[in-house]
Write an enzyme that holds these catalytic residues in place. Structure first.
Site, PDB file in Angstrom:
ATOM      1  CD  GLU A 185      -3.079  -1.062   2.135  1.00  0.00           C
ATOM      2  OE1 GLU A 185      -2.913  -0.412   3.170  1.00  0.00           O
ATOM      3  OE2 GLU A 185      -4.156  -1.609   1.843  1.00  0.00           O
ATOM      4  CD  GLU A 254      -4.391  -6.304   2.587  1.00  0.00           C
ATOM      5  OE1 GLU A 254      -5.131  -5.690   3.390  1.00  0.00           O
ATOM      6  OE2 GLU A 254      -3.170  -6.107   2.502  1.00  0.00           O
TER       7      GLU A 254
HETATM    8  C1  GAL Z   1      -4.515  -3.100   4.992  1.00  0.00           C
HETATM    9  C2  GAL Z   1      -3.082  -3.579   5.127  1.00  0.00           C
HETATM   10  C3  GAL Z   1      -3.051  -4.889   5.887  1.00  0.00           C
HETATM   11  C4  GAL Z   1      -3.853  -4.784   7.158  1.00  0.00           C
HETATM   12  C5  GAL Z   1      -5.259  -4.337   6.822  1.00  0.00           C
HETATM   13  C6  GAL Z   1      -6.147  -4.169   8.035  1.00  0.00           C
HETATM   14  O1  GAL Z   1      -4.576  -1.797   4.559  1.00  0.00           O
HETATM   15  O2  GAL Z   1      -2.499  -3.768   3.869  1.00  0.00           O
HETATM   16  O3  GAL Z   1      -1.728  -5.238   6.174  1.00  0.00           O
HETATM   17  O4  GAL Z   1      -3.238  -3.886   8.009  1.00  0.00           O
HETATM   18  O5  GAL Z   1      -5.205  -3.102   6.202  1.00  0.00           O
HETATM   19  O6  GAL Z   1      -6.272  -5.360   8.701  1.00  0.00           O
END
Ligand code: GAL
Length: 728
Positions: A185, A254
């Protein structure tokens, strides 16, 4: 001439043969705008995050098998630098950090792996995955065009890639890794800092490419990802995401299956209807890779949790719960969807969708090629169901749902029609286990103690602890003249302490005088209360406590923690006395930590008290007991409901920070699956402990004589601790 020509021909023939034989053993991963292409085969891939150090090696095979049974093709994990290089150049790839073994188990199960090297990972992991020593490299600035940082990042990234190569773990070598990730990110940071951010992106892109992994790299949440890096999407929904080039596949790295729990907050959950809806919408919009973050969240063992105030449980409402048990109806409902997507795969990989709109909030996506057809019928209205007629057949769509017709004729799945059984796991007392506790109470430290470090003024906490402990004592003396008016009129003066975080226990002349703590939303704390001072020297002992280091944000390495002041005493003859600049003494960690009371040897170094003299409701108390492993295979947990805050160890392994006294407040109202989901939308356990149960991995137990040690900062009643089995 003839001979030369023939030799050349033989040579060419041999070369062709060699080349084709080598390409038949070495696999390849490429991509285009449709999907990843593995060994010439386009694939729609379903992936799930399992972070290896958040479970134990004993749990891995079962977790991976359950992921496979749930219809996953890929396991995604970050690589956790702080665990692999706890001190510079001293590497650890053992136990929970045995990354190679984890990847080999994935391969043995017939699954692929997505390795997110980072090495910045965010992940609610202490310092975003960076080892704390990194901060102390002279001149370092994290995640920007900074030589010391780039050197360290390159060294670690190379170390991991070399390790993977030496074990033949990349798909190009016949291994399971089909994708890697560099950074995490970085887009928002690059945008914020401009030129040095761009230069850093250019540098890490070239660095990563130069490692020749033979498989594609992704950058998540970074639109500026240069070719051939694939920029990917993270979030609750990504259907409208478009990669920055038409020849890159649309990937969802994600898809948050729930959210993390913070101490003081409710336990978040995400209804499976909405999660499935998000996946189906992504796939119908030409998405070809979806990763569930998390598929198994697991546990933040030890002091690995961060982002401040993140709970020890990283359950995440994932399809596999913290303990590795199947969570229903989430797991089965998603598995059913994965089956439907697999059935539709021939159509999905052979055509781009054509879209039509049969009505307001209604959408039909058809993937039709010469050989296959699949349709997705969607109703985006969060309030009302709808009927859509497709190829002369009516289909009823609940509110906020998508139906999948893998052959364009039969609805085999609808995201909101949950047919799988539901059922919550229960915590059942392990009646064959009881504890006979012994206690040891630590004395409060004072500025006059020999082994403290005296300095003028207040100091930043991590600069002194280097995060070797959550605890730092701030110690000073205050001289009160016998003429002070408050001594006569019994109006105690007011002590005010401003701290950058995260909690303070205040002791005056060895007696506890109050506790304050922050929260995920506001990590700063202020103590302000009247304190009991006597004529003469008064010992002020402030125990400043951290609850994980930051893991996110611009230059989070510059974040300050601890009591930075001002510290004032109001209500004296002189008015207010400022203690900020006077002499303070420091001591890192608790006595019990330096004695290693959590281990069998260490525990024998102090006198423990038991029976009727057992310390209860006293701060800074250590408890120990031994217990035998309960029979059977059910996962185990400590029910800590009667305890305050501290840390728990079993056989010298830290199972994490406990803080059941931190009560959840937030939104625990009705939660309708329909409508946009946010991390605060659905929560449980308001008014109860944010985390009451703490996972005790069976892999850490012997059949008899297990040592459990509990450090209690606040005061608790250990006789209320019990061991429970988690059962479906
Ligand atoms: C995302 C990040 C992950 C984790 C997630 C929240 O933005 O890439 O590593 O922190 O948020 O659980």
């Amino acid at each position: 001439m003839w001979r030369i020509k023939n030799i050349v021909l033989v040579f060419i023939a041999l070369w062709v043969l060699l080349d084709s034989s080598s390409s038949s053993v070495s696999a390849s991963v490429t991509y285009d705008g449709k999907s990843l292409i593995i060994n010439g085969q386009r694939r729609i891939l379903i992936s799930g995050s399992i972070h290896y150090p958040r479970s134990t090696p004993e749990m891995w095979p079962d977790l991976i098998q359950k992921a496979k049974n749930g219809g996953l093709d890929v396991i995604q994990t970050y690589v956790f630098w702080s665990g692999h290089e706890p001190s510079p150049g001293k590497y650890n790839f053992e136990g929970r950090y045995d990354l190679v073994n984890f990847l080999k188990l994935i391969q043995q199960a017939g699954l692929y792996a997505h390795l997110r090297i980072g090495p910045y990972v965010c992940a609610e992991w202490n310092f975003g995955g960076f080892p704390v020593w990194l901060k102390y490299i002279p001149g370092i600035e994290f995640r920007t065009d900074n030589e010391p940082f780039k050197d360290a990042m390159q060294k670690f990234t190379e170390k991991i890639v070399q390790l993977m190569k030496s074990e033949n773990l990349f798909q190009s070598q016949g291994g399971p890794i089909i994708l890697s990730q560099i950074e995490n990110e970085y887009g928002p940071i690059e945008w914020e800092i401009g030129a040095p951010g761009k230069a850093y992106t250019k540098w890490f892109s070239q660095m990563a490419l130069g490692l020749n992994t033979g498989v594609p790299w992704v950058m998540c949440k970074q639109e500026t990802a240069p070719d051939p890096f694939i920029d990917t999407c993270n979030g609750f929904y990504c259907e409208n995401f478009k990669p920055n080039k038409a020849n890159k596949p649309k990937m969802f790295t994600e898809n948050w299956t729930g959210w993390y729990t913070a101490f003081g907050g409710p336990v978040p959950y995400r209804p499976v209807e909405d999660l499935a809806y998000s996946v189906a919408r992504f796939i119908q919009n030409n998405g070809s890779f979806v990763n569930y973050y998390m598929y198994h969240g697991g546990t933040n063992f030890g002091r690995t949790s961060a982002g401040m105030f993140i709970a020890t449980s990283y359950d995440y409402d994932a399809p596999l719960d913290e303990y590795g048990l199947i969570r229903e109806p989430k797991w089965s409902h998603l598995r059913n969807m994965h089956k439907a997507i697999k059935q539709a795969e021939p159509a999905l990989i052979s055509a781009y969708p054509t879209v039509s709109w049969p009505g307001k909030n209604l959408e039909v996506h058809v993937f039709q090629s010469k050989t296959a057809c699949a349709a997705f019928l969607a109703n985006y209205n969060p309030d009302t169901s709808a009927t859509v007629t497709f190829w002369n057949k009516p289909y009823s769509l609940p509110a906020w749902s998508v139906s999948i017709l893998p052959d364009c004729k039969t609805e085999v799945f609808n995201t909101a029609k949950v047919v799988s059984k539901s059922g919550e796991a229960k915590m059942v007392p392990a009646s064959d286990v009881s504890f006979s506790w012994q206690s040891y109470v630590e004395q409060t430290v004072s500025a006059d103690d020999g082994d403290t470090l005296a300095m003028k003024g207040l100091r930043e906490q991590i600069n002194l602890t280097r995060d070797s402990s959550d605890y730092l004592w701030y110690l000073t003396n205050v001289n009160i003249s016998p003429d002070e008016g408050f001594l006569k009129n019994k109006q105690n003066p007011q002590l005010t302490i401003m701290s950058a975080g995260h909690a303070i226990h205040v002791f005056i002349n060895g007696k506890v005088s109050g506790t304050v703590y922050g929260s995920l939303e506001n990590t700063r704390v202020t103590f302000s209360d009247s304190v009991n001072l006597v004529a003469g020297i008064n010992k002020i002992s402030l125990l400043s406590v951290t609850v994980g280091l930051p893991n996110v944000g611009l230059h989070f390495e510059r974040n300050n923690t601890g009591i930075l002041g001002p510290v004032t005493l109001k209500g004296l003859n002189e008015g207010t006395r400022d203690l900020t600049q006077q002499q303070w003494s420091y001591k890192v960690g608790l006595k019990g930590e330096s004695l290693s009371l959590d281990t069998v040897n260490g525990a024998s170094s102090v006198e423990w008290i038991e029976g009727s003299l057992l310390a209860q409701k006293q701060p800074l108390t250590w408890y120990k007991a031994t217990f035998d492993e309960p029979t059977g295979n059910d996962p185990l947990a400590f029910d800590m409901k009667t305890m305050g805050k501290g840390e728990i160890w079993v056989n010298g392994q830290s199972i994490g920070r406990h803080w059941p006294a931190n009560i959840a407040s937030g939104n625990c109202g009705d939660c309708n699956y329909a409508g946009i989901f946010t991390d605060h939308k659905c929560g449980r356990y308001c008014g109860e402990s944010s985390q009451r149960w703490y996972h005790v991995p069976r892999g850490w137990l012997k059949s008899t004589g297990n040592l459990v040690v509990v450090l209690e900062e606040w005061g608790g009643d250990p006789t209320g601790i019990s061991l429970v089995r988690r059962q479906l």
